[in-house]
Design a protein around this motif. Structure first.
Motif, PDB file in Angstrom:
ATOM      1  N   PHE A   1       0.845  -1.194   0.000  1.00  0.00           N
ATOM      2  CA  PHE A   1       0.000   0.000   0.000  1.00  0.00           C
ATOM      3  C   PHE A   1       0.871   1.231   0.000  1.00  0.00           C
ATOM      4  N   THR A   2       0.247   2.345  -0.301  1.00  0.00           N
ATOM      5  CA  THR A   2       0.930   3.624  -0.275  1.00  0.00           C
ATOM      6  C   THR A   2       0.097   4.595   0.542  1.00  0.00           C
ATOM      7  N   TYR A   3       0.711   5.692   0.925  1.00  0.00           N
ATOM      8  CA  TYR A   3       0.029   6.745   1.674  1.00  0.00           C
ATOM      9  C   TYR A   3       0.766   8.042   1.414  1.00  0.00           C
ATOM     10  N   ALA A   4       0.134   9.133   1.742  1.00  0.00           N
ATOM     11  CA  ALA A   4       0.774  10.444   1.647  1.00  0.00           C
ATOM     12  C   ALA A   4       0.524  11.162   2.964  1.00  0.00           C
ATOM     13  N   THR A   5       1.564  11.730   3.524  1.00  0.00           N
ATOM     14  CA  THR A   5       1.419  12.503   4.748  1.00  0.00           C
ATOM     15  C   THR A   5       2.416  13.654   4.710  1.00  0.00           C
ATOM     16  N   SER A   6       1.988  14.793   5.212  1.00  0.00           N
ATOM     17  CA  SER A   6       2.895  15.937   5.281  1.00  0.00           C
ATOM     18  C   SER A   6       3.565  15.983   6.653  1.00  0.00           C
ATOM     19  N   LEU A   7       3.206  15.055   7.493  1.00  0.00           N
ATOM     20  CA  LEU A   7       3.769  14.974   8.843  1.00  0.00           C
ATOM     21  C   LEU A   7       4.814  13.869   8.889  1.00  0.00           C
ATOM     22  N   SER A   8       5.467  13.733  10.007  1.00  0.00           N
ATOM     23  CA  SER A   8       6.447  12.660  10.175  1.00  0.00           C
ATOM     24  C   SER A   8       5.814  11.476  10.900  1.00  0.00           C
ATOM     25  N   GLN A   9       4.507  11.326  10.744  1.00  0.00           N
ATOM     26  CA  GLN A   9       3.799  10.234  11.398  1.00  0.00           C
ATOM     27  C   GLN A   9       2.556   9.857  10.601  1.00  0.00           C
ATOM     28  N   LEU A  10       2.089   8.632  10.817  1.00  0.00           N
ATOM     29  CA  LEU A  10       0.805   8.193  10.272  1.00  0.00           C
ATOM     30  C   LEU A  10      -0.206   8.281  11.405  1.00  0.00           C
ATOM     31  N   CYS A  11      -1.415   8.699  11.084  1.00  0.00           N
ATOM     32  CA  CYS A  11      -2.439   8.852  12.117  1.00  0.00           C
ATOM     33  C   CYS A  11      -3.719   8.139  11.714  1.00  0.00           C
ATOM     34  N   ARG A  12      -4.561   7.912  12.679  1.00  0.00           N
ATOM     35  CA  ARG A  12      -5.788   7.137  12.482  1.00  0.00           C
ATOM     36  C   ARG A  12      -6.699   7.706  11.409  1.00  0.00           C
ATOM     37  N   GLN A  13      -6.643   8.978  11.131  1.00  0.00           N
ATOM     38  CA  GLN A  13      -7.513   9.563  10.105  1.00  0.00           C
ATOM     39  C   GLN A  13      -6.870   9.565   8.720  1.00  0.00           C
ATOM     40  N   ASP A  14      -5.623   9.091   8.607  1.00  0.00           N
ATOM     41  CA  ASP A  14      -4.951   9.049   7.316  1.00  0.00           C
ATOM     42  C   ASP A  14      -5.547   7.959   6.429  1.00  0.00           C
ATOM     43  N   ILE A  15      -5.310   8.099   5.122  1.00  0.00           N
ATOM     44  CA  ILE A  15      -5.846   7.177   4.128  1.00  0.00           C
ATOM     45  C   ILE A  15      -4.696   6.399   3.499  1.00  0.00           C
TER      46      ILE A  15
END
Length: 130
Positions: free
Chosen positions: A87-101
């Motif tokens: 899978f892949t994801y995109a985040t502008s933070l240095s963490q993954l969070c429960r609301q991320d896709i």
């Protein structure tokens, strides 16, 4: 003319019947895991080095040498996640969070195609059963 009225009149009943069905719970996950701490809303990217997709509902985020594992049980089935096995994801933070896709990555020819988006859930530290 009478038939079309009957169809439109019965449509709300059909929709109500569909909406009352309960979502199926995810199947048992292998390997089983025991929670060893409270769930976290976010997990710093630096804390995990790999992931294991267990099924279309469950992802284990594995830290370092495998001595730390956080299990995420998705709130809804993510169709194609296990089959894609990535899978892949995109985040502008240095963490993954429960609301991320996250998006399953399906191999298509020599490349990849992003699947439908699936919402994450809290990260629960676990000890995997052997």
């Amino acid at each position: 003319m009478f038939r079309s009225r009957l169809v439109f009149a019965s449509a709300p009943l059909l929709l109500a019947a569909c909406s009352q069905q309960e979502a199926k719970p995810p199947p048992p996950v292998s390997p089983a895991a025991e929670a060893i701490g409270p769930a976290q809303n976010c997990l710093p990217l630096a804390q995990f080095s790999s992931t294991r997709i267990r099924d279309d509902w469950t992802i284990d985020f594995i830290g370092g040498a495998g001595n730390r594992v956080w299990r995420v049980t998705l709130p809804n089935r993510c169709p194609g996640l296990r089959a894609a096995d990535s899978f892949t994801y995109a985040t502008s933070l240095s963490q993954l969070c429960r609301q991320d896709i996250i998006y399953p990555l399906n191999r298509v020819g020599n490349g990849f195609q992003r699947g439908a988006g699936c919402g994450l859930a809290p990260f629960t530290p676990v000890k995997l059963s052997q």
